[in-house]
Design a protein around this motif. Structure first.
Motif, short mmCIF file in Angstrom:
data_model
loop_
_atom_site.label_atom_id
_atom_site.label_comp_id
_atom_site.label_asym_id
_atom_site.label_seq_id
_atom_site.Cartn_x
_atom_site.Cartn_y
_atom_site.Cartn_z
N LEU A 3 19.77 3.35 -4.01
CA LEU A 3 19.33 3.00 -2.66
C LEU A 3 17.96 2.34 -2.67
O LEU A 3 17.76 1.30 -2.05
CB LEU A 3 19.31 4.23 -1.76
N PHE A 4 16.99 2.91 -3.40
CA PHE A 4 15.63 2.39 -3.38
C PHE A 4 15.20 1.90 -4.77
O PHE A 4 15.43 2.58 -5.77
CB PHE A 4 14.63 3.46 -2.94
N SER A 5 14.58 0.74 -4.81
CA SER A 5 13.85 0.27 -5.99
C SER A 5 12.37 0.32 -5.66
O SER A 5 11.89 -0.42 -4.80
CB SER A 5 14.25 -1.16 -6.36
N VAL A 6 11.65 1.23 -6.30
CA VAL A 6 10.20 1.36 -6.09
C VAL A 6 9.51 0.54 -7.18
O VAL A 6 9.68 0.82 -8.37
CB VAL A 6 9.76 2.83 -6.15
N ILE A 7 8.76 -0.47 -6.78
CA ILE A 7 8.12 -1.38 -7.74
C ILE A 7 6.62 -1.12 -7.75
O ILE A 7 5.96 -1.18 -6.71
CB ILE A 7 8.40 -2.85 -7.36
N ILE A 8 6.09 -0.82 -8.95
CA ILE A 8 4.66 -0.52 -9.09
C ILE A 8 4.07 -1.40 -10.19
O ILE A 8 4.33 -1.17 -11.38
CB ILE A 8 4.42 0.95 -9.44
N PRO A 9 3.30 -2.43 -9.84
CA PRO A 9 2.56 -3.16 -10.88
C PRO A 9 1.40 -2.29 -11.37
O PRO A 9 0.60 -1.82 -10.58
CB PRO A 9 2.03 -4.41 -10.13
N LEU A 10 1.36 -2.03 -12.65
CA LEU A 10 0.32 -1.17 -13.21
C LEU A 10 -0.91 -1.97 -13.59
O LEU A 10 -0.82 -3.10 -14.09
CB LEU A 10 0.85 -0.42 -14.43
N PHE A 86 7.28 -1.41 -2.36
CA PHE A 86 6.15 -1.70 -3.24
C PHE A 86 5.09 -0.60 -3.07
O PHE A 86 4.72 -0.26 -1.95
CB PHE A 86 5.53 -3.06 -2.90
N VAL A 87 4.64 -0.08 -4.19
CA VAL A 87 3.57 0.93 -4.19
C VAL A 87 2.47 0.44 -5.11
O VAL A 87 2.75 -0.03 -6.22
CB VAL A 87 4.10 2.30 -4.66
N ASP A 88 1.23 0.53 -4.67
CA ASP A 88 0.10 0.19 -5.53
C ASP A 88 -0.20 1.37 -6.46
O ASP A 88 -0.06 2.53 -6.06
CB ASP A 88 -1.14 -0.14 -4.71
N CYS A 89 -0.64 1.08 -7.68
CA CYS A 89 -0.81 2.14 -8.68
C CYS A 89 -2.01 3.04 -8.40
O CYS A 89 -2.15 4.09 -9.05
CB CYS A 89 -0.90 1.54 -10.08
N ASP A 90 -2.85 2.69 -7.44
CA ASP A 90 -3.96 3.58 -7.09
C ASP A 90 -3.66 4.36 -5.81
O ASP A 90 -4.55 4.96 -5.21
CB ASP A 90 -5.27 2.80 -6.95
N ASP A 91 -2.39 4.33 -5.37
CA ASP A 91 -1.96 5.11 -4.22
C ASP A 91 -1.02 6.22 -4.65
O ASP A 91 -0.57 6.25 -5.80
CB ASP A 91 -1.22 4.21 -3.21
N VAL A 163 1.99 -5.56 2.20
CA VAL A 163 3.35 -5.50 1.65
C VAL A 163 3.82 -4.06 1.44
O VAL A 163 5.01 -3.78 1.49
CB VAL A 163 3.41 -6.31 0.34
N TRP A 164 2.90 -3.13 1.23
CA TRP A 164 3.30 -1.74 1.04
C TRP A 164 3.44 -1.06 2.40
O TRP A 164 3.18 -1.66 3.43
CB TRP A 164 2.30 -1.01 0.14
N CYS A 165 3.88 0.17 2.41
CA CYS A 165 4.23 0.91 3.63
C CYS A 165 5.47 0.33 4.31
O CYS A 165 5.62 0.43 5.53
CB CYS A 165 3.07 0.95 4.63
N LYS A 166 6.35 -0.26 3.52
CA LYS A 166 7.57 -0.83 4.07
C LYS A 166 8.71 -0.71 3.06
O LYS A 166 8.47 -0.72 1.86
CB LYS A 166 7.35 -2.30 4.43
N ALA A 167 9.92 -0.62 3.57
CA ALA A 167 11.12 -0.69 2.74
C ALA A 167 11.90 -1.93 3.19
O ALA A 167 12.32 -2.02 4.35
CB ALA A 167 11.97 0.56 2.90
N PHE A 185 -3.51 -14.58 -1.81
CA PHE A 185 -3.99 -13.20 -1.78
C PHE A 185 -2.91 -12.28 -2.32
O PHE A 185 -1.74 -12.38 -1.96
CB PHE A 185 -4.35 -12.83 -0.34
N ILE A 186 -3.28 -11.36 -3.21
CA ILE A 186 -2.30 -10.60 -3.99
C ILE A 186 -1.38 -9.73 -3.15
O ILE A 186 -0.32 -9.34 -3.61
CB ILE A 186 -3.00 -9.72 -5.05
N LYS A 187 -1.73 -9.42 -1.91
CA LYS A 187 -0.88 -8.56 -1.10
C LYS A 187 0.00 -9.35 -0.15
O LYS A 187 0.65 -8.80 0.72
CB LYS A 187 -1.73 -7.55 -0.32
N SER A 188 0.03 -10.67 -0.27
CA SER A 188 0.75 -11.49 0.69
C SER A 188 2.13 -11.87 0.20
O SER A 188 2.27 -12.64 -0.75
CB SER A 188 -0.05 -12.77 0.98
N LEU A 189 3.15 -11.34 0.84
CA LEU A 189 4.51 -11.77 0.57
C LEU A 189 4.77 -13.02 1.41
O LEU A 189 4.15 -13.22 2.45
CB LEU A 189 5.50 -10.67 0.99
N LYS A 190 5.65 -13.88 0.94
CA LYS A 190 5.91 -15.11 1.67
C LYS A 190 6.75 -14.82 2.92
O LYS A 190 7.90 -15.23 3.04
CB LYS A 190 6.62 -16.12 0.77
N ILE A 191 6.16 -14.09 3.85
CA ILE A 191 6.86 -13.75 5.08
C ILE A 191 7.22 -15.01 5.85
O ILE A 191 8.24 -15.06 6.52
CB ILE A 191 5.99 -12.81 5.96
#
Length: 202
Positions: A3-10, A86-91, A163-167, A185-191
């Motif tokens: 159901l979920f793919s959690v992606i974390i760039p380290l 998407f989850v950031d590795c410092d969260d 981009v985070w706080c969303k599924a 900007f690194i947090k910008s998805l091509k919305i």
């Protein structure tokens, strides 16, 4: 079916938070997920030194690029879940947040689920931790946005800046070839790409 793919760039300069972040993923009360850790090649040794004991749900993907946006794209291309998070590795994430997302997905079948977060701030005013979580109480904190969205509702929503706080429904991202722009900007998805596609499909 996953159901979920959690992606974390380290990013190993944040290694003091990485263990806590990954522990919060392993402790999820809902376990139908995969977690894709995208690691820059030059940081493999440091990552191994963390001595993390990760189970079968975790995969480490080695990237030749240290750029966070590029590594999120790599995670998207390797993902198999119906929804991408998407989850950031410092969260870190609340233990039940995948469970609550699942319940809304089961009931509403949305294209996007938006959940909230809390911030930990030290005595110097620096943000030390952001914890995504889900709550039915929309008034817990003033920067929370909750809800399920489908299609053109996204066009008028103003809470999409991070981009985070969303599924996200993976099919929409993949069908429309929506990826991060490594030069912005690194947090910008091509919305905007998603918006264009929705507008032309009216």
């Amino acid at each position: 079916m996953i159901l979920f793919s959690v992606i974390i760039p380290l990013y190993l300069p944040y290694k003091e938070h990485i263990c806590e972040c990954l522990l919060s993923i392993t402790e999820q009360s809902f376990d139908n997920f995969e977690c894709l850790l995208v690691l820059p090649e030059e940081q493999i040794k440091e990552f191994k030194e963390l001595g993390l004991d990760l189970d079968w749900r975790f995969s480490v993907i080695v990237s030749k690029n240290p750029n966070q946006s590029t590594n999120r794209n790599i995670g998207i291309l390797h993902s198999k879940g119906d929804y991408i998070i998407f989850v950031d590795c410092d969260d870190k994430v609340d233990n039940d947040f995948l469970l609550h997302c699942y319940r809304d997905i089961y009931e509403f079948h949305p294209d996007l689920v938006v959940y909230g977060y809390s911030r930990s701030i030290d005595n110097l005013g620096k943000i030390t931790q952001q914890t995504p979580f889900y709550s039915a109480d929309k008034n817990i904190i003033n920067h929370l946005f909750f809800g399920c969205y489908t299609g053109k509702e996204l066009l008028t929503n103003t809470s999409m800046e991070s981009v985070w706080c969303k599924a996200y429904k993976r099919k929409i991202i993949c069908d429309n070839k929506i990826l991060f722009d490594a030069e912005t900007f690194i947090k910008s998805l091509k919305i905007i790409t998603l918006k264009d596609n929705l507008e032309t499909s009216k």
